[in-house]
Design a protein around this motif. Sequence first.
Motif, PDB file in Angstrom:
ATOM      1  N   MET A  68      -9.002 -11.158  -8.378  1.00 25.77           N
ATOM      2  CA  MET A  68      -9.425  -9.865  -7.813  1.00 25.77           C
ATOM      3  C   MET A  68      -9.133  -8.742  -8.805  1.00 25.77           C
ATOM      4  SD  MET A  68      -8.033 -10.482  -3.910  1.00 25.77           S
ATOM      5  CE  MET A  68      -6.438 -11.108  -4.465  1.00 25.77           C
TER       6      MET A  68
ATOM      7  N   GLN B  79     -13.674 -11.297  -7.082  1.00 33.24           N
ATOM      8  CA  GLN B  79     -14.360 -10.035  -7.353  1.00 33.24           C
ATOM      9  C   GLN B  79     -15.012 -10.063  -8.727  1.00 33.24           C
ATOM     10  OE1 GLN B  79     -11.133  -7.264  -7.031  1.00 33.24           O
ATOM     11  NE2 GLN B  79     -11.166  -7.208  -4.794  1.00 33.24           N
TER      12      GLN B  79
ATOM     13  N   ASN C  94     -10.690  -6.030  -9.598  1.00 32.02           N
ATOM     14  CA  ASN C  94     -10.905  -4.656  -9.144  1.00 32.02           C
ATOM     15  C   ASN C  94      -9.749  -4.168  -8.271  1.00 32.02           C
ATOM     16  OD1 ASN C  94     -13.411  -4.757 -10.447  1.00 32.02           O
ATOM     17  ND2 ASN C  94     -14.403  -5.584  -8.626  1.00 32.02           N
ATOM     18  N   SER C  95      -9.155  -5.092  -7.545  1.00 28.74           N
ATOM     19  CA  SER C  95      -7.958  -4.737  -6.773  1.00 28.74           C
ATOM     20  C   SER C  95      -6.797  -4.417  -7.711  1.00 28.74           C
ATOM     21  CB  SER C  95      -7.573  -5.875  -5.829  1.00 28.74           C
ATOM     22  OG  SER C  95      -8.547  -6.049  -4.826  1.00 28.74           O
TER      23      SER C  95
ATOM     24  N   THR D 130      -2.924 -10.150  -7.774  1.00 31.81           N
ATOM     25  CA  THR D 130      -4.334 -10.064  -7.365  1.00 31.81           C
ATOM     26  C   THR D 130      -5.135 -11.225  -7.952  1.00 31.81           C
ATOM     27  OG1 THR D 130      -4.712  -8.570  -9.241  1.00 31.81           O
ATOM     28  CG2 THR D 130      -4.327  -7.553  -7.080  1.00 31.81           C
TER      29      THR D 130
ATOM     30  N   LYS E  92      -6.044  -9.360   2.312  1.00 30.11           N
ATOM     31  CA  LYS E  92      -6.585  -8.002   2.358  1.00 30.11           C
ATOM     32  C   LYS E  92      -8.022  -7.963   1.846  1.00 30.11           C
ATOM     33  CE  LYS E  92      -5.629  -3.307   0.715  1.00 30.11           C
ATOM     34  NZ  LYS E  92      -4.776  -2.450  -0.133  1.00 30.11           N
ATOM     35  N   ASN E  93      -8.344  -8.871   0.900  1.00 25.02           N
ATOM     36  CA  ASN E  93      -9.686  -8.930   0.326  1.00 25.02           C
ATOM     37  C   ASN E  93     -10.606  -9.883   1.093  1.00 25.02           C
ATOM     38  OD1 ASN E  93     -11.556  -8.188  -1.793  1.00 25.02           O
ATOM     39  ND2 ASN E  93     -11.259 -10.216  -2.680  1.00 25.02           N
TER      40      ASN E  93
ATOM     41  N   ASP F 289       0.821  -1.217   0.000  1.00 25.81           N
ATOM     42  CA  ASP F 289       0.000   0.000   0.000  1.00 25.81           C
ATOM     43  C   ASP F 289       0.851   1.262   0.000  1.00 25.81           C
ATOM     44  OD1 ASP F 289      -2.507  -1.347   0.056  1.00 25.81           O
ATOM     45  OD2 ASP F 289      -2.258  -1.712   2.192  1.00 25.81           O
TER      46      ASP F 289
ATOM     47  N   GLU G   4      -7.303  -0.944  -8.901  1.00 26.00           N
ATOM     48  CA  GLU G   4      -6.925   0.061  -7.903  1.00 26.00           C
ATOM     49  C   GLU G   4      -5.420   0.307  -7.906  1.00 26.00           C
ATOM     50  OE1 GLU G   4      -8.452  -1.293  -4.179  1.00 26.00           O
ATOM     51  OE2 GLU G   4     -10.551  -1.161  -4.807  1.00 26.00           O
TER      52      GLU G   4
ATOM     53  N   SER H 130      -5.635 -11.404 -13.529  1.00 26.57           N
ATOM     54  CA  SER H 130      -6.418 -11.733 -12.337  1.00 26.57           C
ATOM     55  C   SER H 130      -7.416 -12.846 -12.618  1.00 26.57           C
ATOM     56  CB  SER H 130      -7.173 -10.481 -11.840  1.00 26.57           C
ATOM     57  OG  SER H 130      -6.297  -9.543 -11.285  1.00 26.57           O
TER      58      SER H 130
ATOM     59  N   MET I 104      -2.560  -9.819  -0.752  1.00 18.08           N
ATOM     60  CA  MET I 104      -3.763  -9.272  -1.377  1.00 18.08           C
ATOM     61  C   MET I 104      -4.973 -10.171  -1.142  1.00 18.08           C
ATOM     62  SD  MET I 104      -3.053  -6.320  -2.646  1.00 18.08           S
ATOM     63  CE  MET I 104      -4.606  -6.099  -3.536  1.00 18.08           C
TER      64      MET I 104
END
Length: 524
Positions: A179, A390, A181-182, A176, A375-376, A114, A185, A211, A372
């Motif tokens: 994921m 996601q 959408n991660s 990711t 984190k999700n 991050d 980001e 992903s 990750m």
Amino acid sequence: MNKNFFKYSAFALALLGSLSSSPVLAQQSLPKQVKIKPEVLKDKLKGGWAGQVIGVTFGGPTEFKFNGTLIPDYMTIPWFDGYIKNTMIKSPGLYDDLYVELTFVEVMEQKGIDAPVEDFANAFAHSEYQLWHANQAARYNLLNGIKAPESGHWHNNPHADDLDYQIEADYAGLMTPGMPNSASEISDKIGHIMNYGDGWYGGVYVGALYSIAYVSDDIQFVVNEALKTIPAESDFYKCIADVIKWHKQYPNDWKQTWFEIQKKWSEEAGCPAGALSAFNIDAKINAAYIVLGLLYGDGDFTKTMEISTRAGQDSDCNPSNAGGVLGTILGYSHIPKYWKMGLAEAEDIDFKYTNMSLNRVYEVGYKHALEMVKKNGGKVTAKEITINVQQPKAVRFEKSFDGIYPTHKISFWNKPMAKEFTFDFEGTAVVLQGVAAKADNVKEDHVFDLTIYIDGKEIERTKMPTDLMSRKHEIFWKYELPKGKHQVKVVTNNPKEGYSIRVHDATIYSDQPVDGIHAHDGKE
């Protein structure tokens, strides 16, 4: 299709057997959750990184040598045992797409996944490798006080729609799994360092491909599902949607789809080197070649490599992206031995300008992927990884060079600029291309100080370093001028003997496209 096209490919397939498989039913939707064994996840991640290296090495000899044309069937593209190691040692600059993205991986390893954009931008700007196009324009911006995301915005970067982040975004998808959408980001933060609009969408799309490749082995589904991350009103979305449509229309003829891509999407607007030229480094058309290779390759590694390379233009980075995505689907252990021959002996070699080898990034990338997942809201145990998958969502809409159309170029034949340089043009925008140069016998660099005037009004004070690493890619640009006749004057405030500004050409734009078929100079 010409029977000679896969002459080389057929040899490889005869040794290895076909990798293609026909699913009983096409996948309809992403699952909400996936459970995967740690060794399988790591095998897929390794396949993604290895696939990139294989693809860029294979396509390297043809990079931008076939612009607006196919690489002919009769031309054999070499591949042999030891080729990867030899290329990494003797031609390390070929791996520019990898060592840029590895810069971002290293920042995450040092500062955390991050880390703020400033950490990535600073590492990128002060790196020791050469850059071009959107990357170099962004580096110049960062070194001269224009921070991200403005460093990638088309007002500040004439290469905003170029493919730079697209060829560097693989890491975002590989870290990711399931994921997308991660991944978006991550790409929002880092991709805007050097790109905007369609240029940024290229990286978002590539990240989503990786992903989703972790959780589906249906290539058509992966290609379609990843496109959901791109706004439907964007040209990037429309271009890739067309490739998908043409694949259905011409399922056995990739060359017909290639010609359809050329007819509709080969006109370049942004990049001043590509505008009005066969050279095309635009993100969307090169992404179209990635998808061309994936769809018509249909899970066969050799076909995917051949097609994504033979489509031309950036024919090393495109098979690198395609090979990485397919490598993720297949997993490292299922990439054909033919394509992995000699890879093991190269996996401990650090990519130039980095402290990362393939073996190192296998470990670090896997670590980041697990971070990750957790984190999700997923779970990681010694025996099983649970991924909360996601459903892909479209990122925000952006458009570069809106209402700006290249009409013609004014050539200045690379002549050295006097203390003052003046020219006239008619249009709504202009990009003046040139470089700061020094004589062959001069060692020290010089930073030119220039003042730019349009219609007698000062619009910019700019620096032009002769140093290759900190150079400015273009002398200046100005968009969104009042339509009409304009005069440009460039003044060198600090000329110096042995140094010069070499002026290449000016690309002129208008607010309406020119119908080249009927355009003429007023003479009958």
